[in-house]
Each structure stands twice: as structure tokens, then as C-alpha cells.
Scaffold this motif. Structure first.
Motif, mmCIF file in Angstrom:
data_model
loop_
_atom_site.group_PDB
_atom_site.id
_atom_site.type_symbol
_atom_site.label_atom_id
_atom_site.label_comp_id
_atom_site.label_asym_id
_atom_site.label_seq_id
_atom_site.Cartn_x
_atom_site.Cartn_y
_atom_site.Cartn_z
ATOM 1 N N TRP A 131 42.697 39.953 45.264
ATOM 2 C CA TRP A 131 42.053 38.766 44.716
ATOM 3 C C TRP A 131 41.815 37.786 45.858
ATOM 4 O O TRP A 131 42.749 37.355 46.531
ATOM 5 N N VAL B 169 38.293 35.218 38.571
ATOM 6 C CA VAL B 169 39.551 34.567 38.929
ATOM 7 C C VAL B 169 40.703 35.248 38.195
ATOM 8 O O VAL B 169 40.765 35.229 36.974
ATOM 9 N N ASP B 170 41.594 35.880 38.948
ATOM 10 C CA ASP B 170 42.709 36.617 38.353
ATOM 11 C C ASP B 170 43.833 36.778 39.380
ATOM 12 O O ASP B 170 44.178 37.882 39.779
ATOM 13 N N PRO B 171 44.436 35.677 39.828
ATOM 14 C CA PRO B 171 45.448 35.777 40.885
ATOM 15 C C PRO B 171 46.703 36.547 40.484
ATOM 16 O O PRO B 171 47.439 37.017 41.339
ATOM 17 N N ASN C 74 33.792 40.071 44.170
ATOM 18 C CA ASN C 74 34.179 38.699 44.498
ATOM 19 C C ASN C 74 33.848 38.270 45.915
ATOM 20 O O ASN C 74 33.575 37.108 46.158
ATOM 21 N N GLY D 61 39.379 35.101 45.457
ATOM 22 C CA GLY D 61 38.544 34.033 44.936
ATOM 23 C C GLY D 61 37.178 34.580 44.575
ATOM 24 O O GLY D 61 36.916 35.762 44.669
#
Length: 92
Positions: A52, A58-60, A15, A54
Motif C-alpha cells: 500500500w 486506500v487500505d493501509p 495505486n 497511497g
């Protein structure tokens, strides 16, 4: 026996837009992490999802990332010890 206590694996590894945050070797898959471990004479590793930040993945809540780590640990129980990652900004 050499155990690396700080390894990250899963799709979130890629990411970061910054080369500073990316690992020197591709550890975005369990296979890549094992390859890196083998090339550095590491017997076992404690693995968890990367922070995480960004990006394309996407997996906050870390739901998918933790599931990936769990599968990697199941498939490589002789090499990996898994830890879950949580985001305190989201409920249980």
C-alpha cells in the motif's frame, strides 16, 4: 510446471503514480493476472496484495486487499496460491 512466486493482484496494483512501479500488464484483477500468466506460459502463481503506497485505493491495513486475494484464490484454486499481507504498524 512453471510457478511464478511473486505476483500481485487487486485494486492496489494501480495505486502507483510511477510507471516504474506498475506492472507491464494489468494484473489489478484476477482475470488480468490469468491473462498475463497464460501469455507467458505460467501454470500457477503465488499471489498477494501489492504494498500500500497511497493513491486512489486506500487500505493501509490490507483488509480489503487480502479479501480480494482470498476470493481470487477461491475462484482460481487450480492456478493461484494465496498469501496475506500485513502492515505491522496496525494491530491485529
Amino acid at each position: 510446471m512453471i510457478i511464478d512466486f511473486y505476483t500481485q493482484t487487486g485494486p492496489g496494483v494501480a495505486n502507483s503514480a510511477s510507471h516504474i512501479m506498475r506492472p507491464f500488464e494489468d494484473t489489478s484483477s484476477a482475470t488480468g493476472l490469468l491473462k498475463s500468466m497464460d501469455s507467458n506460459d505460467i501454470d500457477r502463481a503465488v499471489v498477494f496484495a501489492p504494498r500500500w503506497v497511497g493513491g486512489a485505493f486506500v487500505d493501509p491495513t490490507y483488509t480489503e486487499a487480502n479479501a480480494y486475494v482470498a476470493r481470487a484464490v477461491q475462484e482460481n484454486a487450480d492456478r493461484f496460491y494465496g498469501f496475506a499481507r500485513v502492515n505491522p504498524n496496525y494491530g491485529s
